[in-house]
Design a protein around this motif. Structure first.
Motif, PDB file in Angstrom:
ATOM      1  N   PHE A 139       0.842  -1.199   0.000  1.00  0.00           N
ATOM      2  CA  PHE A 139       0.000   0.000   0.000  1.00  0.00           C
ATOM      3  C   PHE A 139       0.875   1.246   0.000  1.00  0.00           C
ATOM      4  O   PHE A 139       1.748   1.400   0.853  1.00  0.00           O
ATOM      5  CB  PHE A 139      -0.931   0.014   1.220  1.00  0.00           C
ATOM      6  CG  PHE A 139      -2.074  -0.951   1.113  1.00  0.00           C
ATOM      7  CD1 PHE A 139      -3.320  -0.520   0.710  1.00  0.00           C
ATOM      8  CD2 PHE A 139      -1.890  -2.306   1.393  1.00  0.00           C
ATOM      9  CE1 PHE A 139      -4.380  -1.418   0.601  1.00  0.00           C
ATOM     10  CE2 PHE A 139      -2.933  -3.205   1.288  1.00  0.00           C
ATOM     11  CZ  PHE A 139      -4.180  -2.768   0.886  1.00  0.00           C
ATOM     12  N   SER A 140       0.610   2.134  -0.944  1.00  0.00           N
ATOM     13  CA  SER A 140       1.319   3.404  -1.017  1.00  0.00           C
ATOM     14  C   SER A 140       0.639   4.418  -0.106  1.00  0.00           C
ATOM     15  O   SER A 140      -0.580   4.626  -0.189  1.00  0.00           O
ATOM     16  CB  SER A 140       1.316   3.928  -2.454  1.00  0.00           C
ATOM     17  OG  SER A 140       1.627   5.298  -2.494  1.00  0.00           O
ATOM     18  N   VAL A 141       1.422   5.058   0.754  1.00  0.00           N
ATOM     19  CA  VAL A 141       0.866   6.091   1.631  1.00  0.00           C
ATOM     20  C   VAL A 141       0.280   7.223   0.799  1.00  0.00           C
ATOM     21  O   VAL A 141      -0.776   7.779   1.134  1.00  0.00           O
ATOM     22  CB  VAL A 141       1.952   6.611   2.600  1.00  0.00           C
ATOM     23  CG1 VAL A 141       1.453   7.853   3.338  1.00  0.00           C
ATOM     24  CG2 VAL A 141       2.319   5.528   3.600  1.00  0.00           C
ATOM     25  N   ASN A 142       0.933   7.567  -0.282  1.00  0.00           N
ATOM     26  CA  ASN A 142       0.420   8.645  -1.145  1.00  0.00           C
ATOM     27  C   ASN A 142      -0.981   8.304  -1.659  1.00  0.00           C
ATOM     28  O   ASN A 142      -1.878   9.159  -1.683  1.00  0.00           O
ATOM     29  CB  ASN A 142       1.368   8.870  -2.329  1.00  0.00           C
ATOM     30  CG  ASN A 142       2.691   9.475  -1.902  1.00  0.00           C
ATOM     31  OD1 ASN A 142       2.812   9.975  -0.788  1.00  0.00           O
ATOM     32  ND2 ASN A 142       3.680   9.422  -2.775  1.00  0.00           N
ATOM     33  N   THR A 143      -1.156   7.052  -2.101  1.00  0.00           N
ATOM     34  CA  THR A 143      -2.468   6.628  -2.597  1.00  0.00           C
ATOM     35  C   THR A 143      -3.492   6.624  -1.475  1.00  0.00           C
ATOM     36  O   THR A 143      -4.636   7.071  -1.654  1.00  0.00           O
ATOM     37  CB  THR A 143      -2.376   5.223  -3.216  1.00  0.00           C
ATOM     38  OG1 THR A 143      -1.431   5.254  -4.293  1.00  0.00           O
ATOM     39  CG2 THR A 143      -3.726   4.768  -3.745  1.00  0.00           C
ATOM     40  N   VAL A 149     -11.958   8.965   2.062  1.00  0.00           N
ATOM     41  CA  VAL A 149     -12.227   8.587   3.433  1.00  0.00           C
ATOM     42  C   VAL A 149     -11.131   9.075   4.374  1.00  0.00           C
ATOM     43  O   VAL A 149     -11.381   9.380   5.549  1.00  0.00           O
ATOM     44  CB  VAL A 149     -12.409   7.055   3.533  1.00  0.00           C
ATOM     45  CG1 VAL A 149     -11.104   6.335   3.283  1.00  0.00           C
ATOM     46  CG2 VAL A 149     -12.991   6.648   4.869  1.00  0.00           C
ATOM     47  N   VAL A 150      -9.890   9.177   3.871  1.00  0.00           N
ATOM     48  CA  VAL A 150      -8.777   9.684   4.674  1.00  0.00           C
ATOM     49  C   VAL A 150      -8.600  11.180   4.478  1.00  0.00           C
ATOM     50  O   VAL A 150      -8.405  11.928   5.441  1.00  0.00           O
ATOM     51  CB  VAL A 150      -7.473   8.938   4.321  1.00  0.00           C
ATOM     52  CG1 VAL A 150      -6.276   9.584   5.014  1.00  0.00           C
ATOM     53  CG2 VAL A 150      -7.579   7.476   4.714  1.00  0.00           C
ATOM     54  N   ALA A 151      -8.665  11.624   3.228  1.00  0.00           N
ATOM     55  CA  ALA A 151      -8.441  13.049   2.927  1.00  0.00           C
ATOM     56  C   ALA A 151      -9.377  13.956   3.713  1.00  0.00           C
ATOM     57  O   ALA A 151      -8.992  15.046   4.152  1.00  0.00           O
ATOM     58  CB  ALA A 151      -8.597  13.288   1.425  1.00  0.00           C
ATOM     59  N   SER A 152     -10.614  13.485   3.934  1.00  0.00           N
ATOM     60  CA  SER A 152     -11.587  14.307   4.656  1.00  0.00           C
ATOM     61  C   SER A 152     -11.226  14.482   6.118  1.00  0.00           C
ATOM     62  O   SER A 152     -11.760  15.362   6.794  1.00  0.00           O
ATOM     63  CB  SER A 152     -12.977  13.676   4.547  1.00  0.00           C
ATOM     64  OG  SER A 152     -12.996  12.401   5.171  1.00  0.00           O
ATOM     65  N   ARG A 153     -10.301  13.669   6.626  1.00  0.00           N
ATOM     66  CA  ARG A 153      -9.928  13.733   8.036  1.00  0.00           C
ATOM     67  C   ARG A 153      -8.585  14.423   8.277  1.00  0.00           C
ATOM     68  O   ARG A 153      -8.196  14.632   9.442  1.00  0.00           O
ATOM     69  CB  ARG A 153      -9.846  12.304   8.595  1.00  0.00           C
ATOM     70  CG  ARG A 153     -11.202  11.644   8.808  1.00  0.00           C
ATOM     71  CD  ARG A 153     -11.869  12.143  10.072  1.00  0.00           C
ATOM     72  NE  ARG A 153     -11.063  11.844  11.229  1.00  0.00           N
ATOM     73  CZ  ARG A 153     -11.031  10.673  11.830  1.00  0.00           C
ATOM     74  NH1 ARG A 153     -11.774   9.673  11.374  1.00  0.00           N
ATOM     75  NH2 ARG A 153     -10.254  10.475  12.879  1.00  0.00           N
ATOM     76  N   ILE A 167      -6.597  -0.802   4.860  1.00  0.00           N
ATOM     77  CA  ILE A 167      -5.790  -2.001   4.627  1.00  0.00           C
ATOM     78  C   ILE A 167      -6.514  -3.225   5.177  1.00  0.00           C
ATOM     79  O   ILE A 167      -6.599  -4.272   4.523  1.00  0.00           O
ATOM     80  CB  ILE A 167      -4.390  -1.870   5.263  1.00  0.00           C
ATOM     81  CG1 ILE A 167      -3.646  -0.658   4.692  1.00  0.00           C
ATOM     82  CG2 ILE A 167      -3.587  -3.142   5.051  1.00  0.00           C
ATOM     83  CD1 ILE A 167      -2.262  -0.449   5.285  1.00  0.00           C
ATOM     84  N   LEU A 168      -7.050  -3.106   6.386  1.00  0.00           N
ATOM     85  CA  LEU A 168      -7.762  -4.230   6.994  1.00  0.00           C
ATOM     86  C   LEU A 168      -8.997  -4.602   6.175  1.00  0.00           C
ATOM     87  O   LEU A 168      -9.279  -5.794   5.983  1.00  0.00           O
ATOM     88  CB  LEU A 168      -8.165  -3.900   8.427  1.00  0.00           C
ATOM     89  CG  LEU A 168      -7.014  -3.651   9.412  1.00  0.00           C
ATOM     90  CD1 LEU A 168      -7.567  -3.385  10.799  1.00  0.00           C
ATOM     91  CD2 LEU A 168      -6.041  -4.818   9.437  1.00  0.00           C
ATOM     92  N   GLN A 169      -9.730  -3.606   5.682  1.00  0.00           N
ATOM     93  CA  GLN A 169     -10.904  -3.915   4.855  1.00  0.00           C
ATOM     94  C   GLN A 169     -10.477  -4.578   3.550  1.00  0.00           C
ATOM     95  O   GLN A 169     -11.172  -5.463   3.038  1.00  0.00           O
ATOM     96  CB  GLN A 169     -11.712  -2.646   4.573  1.00  0.00           C
ATOM     97  CG  GLN A 169     -13.039  -2.937   3.864  1.00  0.00           C
ATOM     98  CD  GLN A 169     -13.967  -1.745   3.857  1.00  0.00           C
ATOM     99  OE1 GLN A 169     -14.006  -0.956   4.790  1.00  0.00           O
ATOM    100  NE2 GLN A 169     -14.741  -1.610   2.782  1.00  0.00           N
ATOM    101  N   SER A 170      -9.341  -4.181   3.016  1.00  0.00           N
ATOM    102  CA  SER A 170      -8.814  -4.824   1.812  1.00  0.00           C
ATOM    103  C   SER A 170      -8.452  -6.279   2.080  1.00  0.00           C
ATOM    104  O   SER A 170      -8.705  -7.167   1.253  1.00  0.00           O
ATOM    105  CB  SER A 170      -7.574  -4.075   1.318  1.00  0.00           C
ATOM    106  OG  SER A 170      -7.872  -2.729   1.000  1.00  0.00           O
TER     107      SER A 170
END
Length: 417
Positions: A139-143, A149-153, A167-170
């Motif tokens: 998983f790329s941190v940039n992605t 869901v992350v950008a909004s926080r 990652i866990l949901q994936s």
């Protein structure tokens, strides 16, 4: 009708990862698909119901839904839909919630061609070093930062714990793909980033030709632009102990004309022809509320039972007519839950004193006037005798007294002891 076409007609599709590929898959075999729910409460509310209606449609079309109870993910918190960190629950509470949610799912889906699983069963076996080595490196941190869901926080902050949720949901999707032959994940619009992260992980580990797809559902809004799913009293729960079947029925019956057809499409299994006829009824004779009544009947029967529909309609009819004598104590509890109430003892009392003590009238003068004018009914019976005695234990298992003043003003007396 092919199921994706039906879902489009019902306005139930927001995004698809690969529509052509999904259509081909669904036409070729029985397909496993899943949606998840974290055990943050011991009941679903009607907002939670939205993705599971989609899974039910797939089940009725011959496919195999799998429900993931998030015993693992629910213990850390999903960042979506909130502006702060989730308050973590004790494991005892999480496990209680898991059990309750599982029972609700079995009620909705039955036991045939259906599975409930708990992601703690596989996530709980992954050690920290294995997690970082086997999944974190993929998983790329940039992605991840770019996902809505992350950008909004980011402005208010997000913990590493909730950051890793996608990652866990994936990993959930990967596990179900491998072990349960699940190829489609269904979720709300806010889950798009998590779902695509899962399909990307599957393609990376299982090959780019792996048939894994995602489907999201539009945010459900009322015609006035406000969010669907709340009543004046708060959330509308599926648990009858939290929202009674009568209150549940009334929530659907009270929907606006501008919304009812949309909800018929989404929350019922009525045919296109039946819904078209109800849409015509809304346009030509909205006062009959035929569409709202059918909506309330269908959803209440699905979530509770046909018997619950009969009970809700019996309570509604009794309240409208004032003929409450035949209601049971349980029905009284449901139908009068949100009406003014007062406490009283089991001691018999003169009608005038009773009315004043209950707060129905403010003075004995007004109480005498209302009794003499026939404005007072006790347990459905008109009382005009100023010397009448009210026995609080006479009806409804000795638990309640129903006072009606005028045509519509009800009060519920609750007998203590």
């Amino acid at each position: 009708m092919e199921i994706l076409s039906d879902l489009k007609w019902r306005g139930a599709i927001n995004q698809l990862t690969d529509e052509a590929g999904m259509e081909e898959l669904l036409g070729a075999k029985q397909v496993g698909l899943y949606a998840g729910i974290d055990p943050t409460a011991d009941s679903m509310h009607i907002g939670h119901l939205i993705p599971f209606m989609i899974l039910k449609r797939f089940q009725l079309a011959g496919h195999k839904p799998v429900i993931v109870i998030g015993g693992g993910t629910g213990s850390i918190g999903d960042p979506s839909g909130r502006n702060s960190e989730r308050v973590l629950q004790t494991m005892d509470q999480v496990m209680h919630n898991e059990s309750a949610l599982t029972g609700q799912m079995v009620h909705l889906f039955g036991t045939e061609n259906f599975r409930v699983v708990n992601n703690r069963d596989w996530l709980g076996k992954i050690g920290m070093l294995d997690f970082l080595r086997d999944y974190g490196k993929l998983f790329s941190v940039n992605t991840m930062l770019a996902k809505d869901v992350v950008a909004s926080r980011l402005e208010v902050g997000i913990s590493y714990t909730e950051f890793t949720y996608q990652i866990l949901q994936s990993v959930d999707f990967l596990h179900l793909f491998r072990e349960e032959d699940v190829q489609i994940q269904v979720g709300g619009a806010d889950q798009w980033g998590n779902i695509t992260a899962g399909t990307d992980l599957i393609h990376r580990l299982e090959g780019s030709e792996a048939k894994a797809y995602g489907l999201t559902i539009p945010l459900m809004l009322k015609a006035d632009g406000t969010k669907f799913g709340k009543s004046a009293g708060g959330a509308v729960w599926l648990d009858a102990a939290k929202t009674s079947p009568y209150e549940f029925y009334q929530f659907w019956y009270n929907q606006a004309d501008a919304d009812v057809v949309k909800y018929l499409k989404y929350f019922t299994f009525l045919s296109h022809e039946e819904i078209a006829a109800l849409e015509t009824a809304v346009a030509t004779d909205p006062g009959k509320r035929e569409a709202q009544r059918r909506l309330a009947q269908e959803v209440t029967a699905f979530v509770h039972s046909p018997a619950a529909v009969e009970e809700a309609e019996r309570i509604s009819a009794a309240l409208f007519s004032g003929d409450v004598q035949e209601l049971t104590a349980s029905e009284i509890e449901q139908g009068f839950a949100n009406m003014p109430d007062f406490a009283l003892t089991a001691e018999p009392k003169n009608i005038v004193d009773f009315i004043v003590d209950a707060g129905v009238d403010k003075s004995k003068r007004q109480a005498r006037e209302d009794v003499e004018n026939g404005a007072i009914r006790i347990n459905g019976e008109q009382i005009k005798d100023l010397e009448a005695i009210v026995d609080p234990t006479a009806m409804y298992d000795g638990k309640f007294v129903i006072v009606r003043r005028g045509k519509k003003k009800y009060f519920l007396g609750r007998v203590n002891g």
